[in-house]
Write a protein that holds these residues in place. Structure first.
Motif, PDB file in Angstrom:
ATOM      1  N   ASP A 161       0.830  -1.214   0.000  1.00  0.00           N
ATOM      2  CA  ASP A 161       0.000   0.000   0.000  1.00  0.00           C
ATOM      3  C   ASP A 161       0.860   1.257   0.000  1.00  0.00           C
ATOM      4  O   ASP A 161       0.565   2.232  -0.705  1.00  0.00           O
ATOM      5  CB  ASP A 161      -0.921   0.010   1.220  1.00  0.00           C
ATOM      6  N   GLU A 162       1.924   1.238   0.796  1.00  0.00           N
ATOM      7  CA  GLU A 162       2.788   2.422   0.888  1.00  0.00           C
ATOM      8  C   GLU A 162       3.462   2.711  -0.447  1.00  0.00           C
ATOM      9  O   GLU A 162       3.567   3.868  -0.872  1.00  0.00           O
ATOM     10  CB  GLU A 162       3.826   2.234   1.989  1.00  0.00           C
ATOM     11  N   MET A 163       3.931   1.676  -1.131  1.00  0.00           N
ATOM     12  CA  MET A 163       4.602   1.891  -2.420  1.00  0.00           C
ATOM     13  C   MET A 163       3.613   2.308  -3.504  1.00  0.00           C
ATOM     14  O   MET A 163       3.948   3.086  -4.399  1.00  0.00           O
ATOM     15  CB  MET A 163       5.366   0.635  -2.838  1.00  0.00           C
ATOM     16  N   VAL A 164       2.383   1.811  -3.444  1.00  0.00           N
ATOM     17  CA  VAL A 164       1.353   2.262  -4.392  1.00  0.00           C
ATOM     18  C   VAL A 164       1.088   3.753  -4.194  1.00  0.00           C
ATOM     19  O   VAL A 164       0.988   4.520  -5.161  1.00  0.00           O
ATOM     20  CB  VAL A 164       0.063   1.430  -4.239  1.00  0.00           C
ATOM     21  N   THR A 212       3.143  -0.841 -11.840  1.00  0.00           N
ATOM     22  CA  THR A 212       4.271  -1.760 -12.035  1.00  0.00           C
ATOM     23  C   THR A 212       5.480  -1.369 -11.185  1.00  0.00           C
ATOM     24  O   THR A 212       6.153  -2.232 -10.619  1.00  0.00           O
ATOM     25  CB  THR A 212       4.676  -1.814 -13.519  1.00  0.00           C
ATOM     26  N   THR A 213       5.748  -0.071 -11.055  1.00  0.00           N
ATOM     27  CA  THR A 213       6.884   0.357 -10.231  1.00  0.00           C
ATOM     28  C   THR A 213       6.601   0.093  -8.756  1.00  0.00           C
ATOM     29  O   THR A 213       7.503  -0.296  -8.000  1.00  0.00           O
ATOM     30  CB  THR A 213       7.197   1.842 -10.462  1.00  0.00           C
ATOM     31  N   ALA A 214       5.365   0.280  -8.330  1.00  0.00           N
ATOM     32  CA  ALA A 214       5.004  -0.020  -6.943  1.00  0.00           C
ATOM     33  C   ALA A 214       5.233  -1.494  -6.633  1.00  0.00           C
ATOM     34  O   ALA A 214       5.741  -1.844  -5.558  1.00  0.00           O
ATOM     35  CB  ALA A 214       3.545   0.353  -6.683  1.00  0.00           C
ATOM     36  N   LEU A 215       4.861  -2.353  -7.567  1.00  0.00           N
ATOM     37  CA  LEU A 215       5.060  -3.793  -7.356  1.00  0.00           C
ATOM     38  C   LEU A 215       6.544  -4.130  -7.296  1.00  0.00           C
ATOM     39  O   LEU A 215       6.980  -4.932  -6.456  1.00  0.00           O
ATOM     40  CB  LEU A 215       4.384  -4.578  -8.480  1.00  0.00           C
ATOM     41  N   THR A 216       7.327  -3.532  -8.178  1.00  0.00           N
ATOM     42  CA  THR A 216       8.780  -3.765  -8.164  1.00  0.00           C
ATOM     43  C   THR A 216       9.380  -3.359  -6.827  1.00  0.00           C
ATOM     44  O   THR A 216      10.206  -4.076  -6.244  1.00  0.00           O
ATOM     45  CB  THR A 216       9.450  -2.983  -9.310  1.00  0.00           C
ATOM     46  N   LEU A 217       8.958  -2.209  -6.316  1.00  0.00           N
ATOM     47  CA  LEU A 217       9.470  -1.729  -5.033  1.00  0.00           C
ATOM     48  C   LEU A 217       9.002  -2.613  -3.877  1.00  0.00           C
ATOM     49  O   LEU A 217       9.781  -2.941  -2.970  1.00  0.00           O
ATOM     50  CB  LEU A 217       9.028  -0.284  -4.806  1.00  0.00           C
TER      51      LEU A 217
END
Length: 452
Positions: free
Chosen positions: A146-149, A270-275
């Motif tokens: 959630d935080e990265m999203v 996609t970047t949130a998932l990578t992180l």
């Protein structure tokens, strides 16, 4: 390697027995990667028939043929288009042929190295704001998915609609989440290849949010066109100014909107998932985390990471590459063959579905040593075969925002590692599940201890 082998991070349980159409559909609705045969991690190609003929291709040379040499013979499948067209129209992600080519030429300058570097301060600021939220949460478990999203949505909305006070970020974010949740429920109609105008029951009630999202974006684009560009142009400014150098064609409002929504959806999800996966892997392997932090502290000396630091953080980049190998956001892509062809010595007929199971490709024992192991050091030497590693696709249709995503991931990871030590929460192991993207089902629950 010597000593006790390290445990393996979570994996998708792949199929060991053939499945029929109904079982495949039920499985795909829960986790589309779970329909991949386990043998796909040990073979160059696997074929079968589930309603229609399909071929899963893991051979780099055959993949090169599909993505580069015969690109126009393998357009994106109807399933992909049916899932995404209601939200992003005939934008770069979906368009084919000449319509795709002119859009790609018009948009490419916006993602030049110089322009991506100019947007780095937005990434640094979002990483600092995230660090402040994490610190304020105190000594308790945090769902870092959630935080990265939230962090990556802040980045993409700032670099897309910077300074537009009237842009309703909350409405767009809510609409995107709603559409991804509903559109991702794979429909039997999609499997059977029925046309767009046949209603998809699971998707009908998600269109209201999409319409609102398009209205918000249209209003913001029209207002920006009237206002003019900022001193440091953001993504919208660059696209408004962009034109196809061959035809001089520029995007109209609806084309701009569909492409911006593509970048917003793809650019933050996609970047949130990578992180999130990267942070989980760092918590999973404290030895790797210590090595990464040592690099970060040497380079940053207590400050936040900037765009100029990215090239000086090779081990952080290796962690990102390894997270993308183990958990590629687009874990499976499919194409529809338009012409007769041969792949790996096997006949391909018009209408066949050609699947590139990126998840299985990245774990193929013929291409990778100990492929299920988390090992950032595998990226320190010779790089893998060109078409053996495809987190962003490849060929002419390689993701236009790949360098943007890598820069953002390195800046964020380095900034957070310089401030916190991450540890896993007992009993909270994320389950890799792909509906549209490969998400950590259940979230990424970690504790973040401030670095003294």
């Amino acid at each position: 390697m010597t000593g006790t082998p390290k445990p393996l991070p979570p994996r998708v349980p792949l199929v060991t027995q053939p499945m029929g159409l109904w079982q495949s559909l039920q499985t795909a609705r829960k986790n589309i990667l779970a329909i991949i045969p386990d043998i796909a991690t040990r073979q160059p190609m696997v074929s079968g028939k589930t309603g229609k003929r399909w071929h899963m291709v893991m051979d780099p040379e055959a993949i090169r043929q599909v993505l580069l040499e015969k690109l126009d013979d393998y357009p994106k499948s109807l399933v992909t288009k049916n899932l995404l067209r209601p939200a992003i129209g005939d934008s770069l992600f979906i368009a084919e042929g000449a319509h795709w080519r002119w859009q790609r030429r018009a948009a490419a300058p916006a993602f030049s190295h110089r322009n991506v570097m100019n947007l780095a301060p937005v990434m640094t600021r979002a990483a600092e704001q995230s660090a402040e939220r994490i610190a304020a949460a105190g000594p308790r478990a945090i769902n870092f998915l959630d935080e990265m999203v939230s962090l990556t949505f802040d980045v993409i909305s700032d670099v897309t609609f910077s300074g537009d006070e009237g842009f309703d970020r909350g409405a767009v974010h809510k609409a995107i989440d709603s559409y991804i949740a509903e559109a991702g429920k794979l429909s039997l109609f999609d499997i059977l290849g029925l046309p767009d105008w046949v209603p998809r029951p699971a998707r009908v009630f998600s269109t209201g949010g999409v319409k609102q999202m398009k209205r918000v974006a249209d209003s913001a684009i029209e207002a920006r066109a009237a206002r003019g560009a900022d001193e440091v142009p953001d993504l919208l400014d660059l696209l408004l100014a962009g034109e196809d150098p061959e035809t001089k064609r520029q995007m109209n409002i609806s084309e701009l909107r569909d492409n911006l929504l593509t970048f917003i959806v793809a650019g933050h999800e996609t970047t949130a998932l990578t992180l999130a996966w990267s942070l989980y892997l760092l918590a999973f392997d404290q030895e790797v985390q210590d090595k990464a932090r040592a690099e970060v502290q040497t380079v940053l000396s207590g400050r936040s990471a900037s765009g100029e630091d990215v090239a000086q953080l090779p081990y952080i980049r290796q962690i990102v590459d390894e997270a993308l190998r183990l958990y590629p956001p687009a874990g499976m892509v499919s194409r529809t063959a338009l012409a007769k062809d041969t792949l790996c010595g096997r006949e391909i007929l018009p209408g066949d579905t050609v699947i590139l199971p990126i998840y299985a490709l990245h774990r193929n024992h013929q291409l990778w040593e100990d492929p299920d192991r988390f090992d950032p050091d595998r990226w320190s030497g010779d790089k893998p075969e060109r078409y053996a590693y495809l987190p962003f696709g490849d060929g002419p249709r390689i993701c236009i925002g790949a360098s943007f995503a890598i820069q953002e991931a390195v800046i964020v990871l380095a900034t957070l590692l310089s401030r916190f030590r991450f540890t896993p929460v007992a009993g909270k192991v994320p389950d890799p599940v792909m509906i549209i993207t490969l998400r950590p089902e259940g979230g990424v629950w970690l504790e973040a201890e401030p670095i003294a």
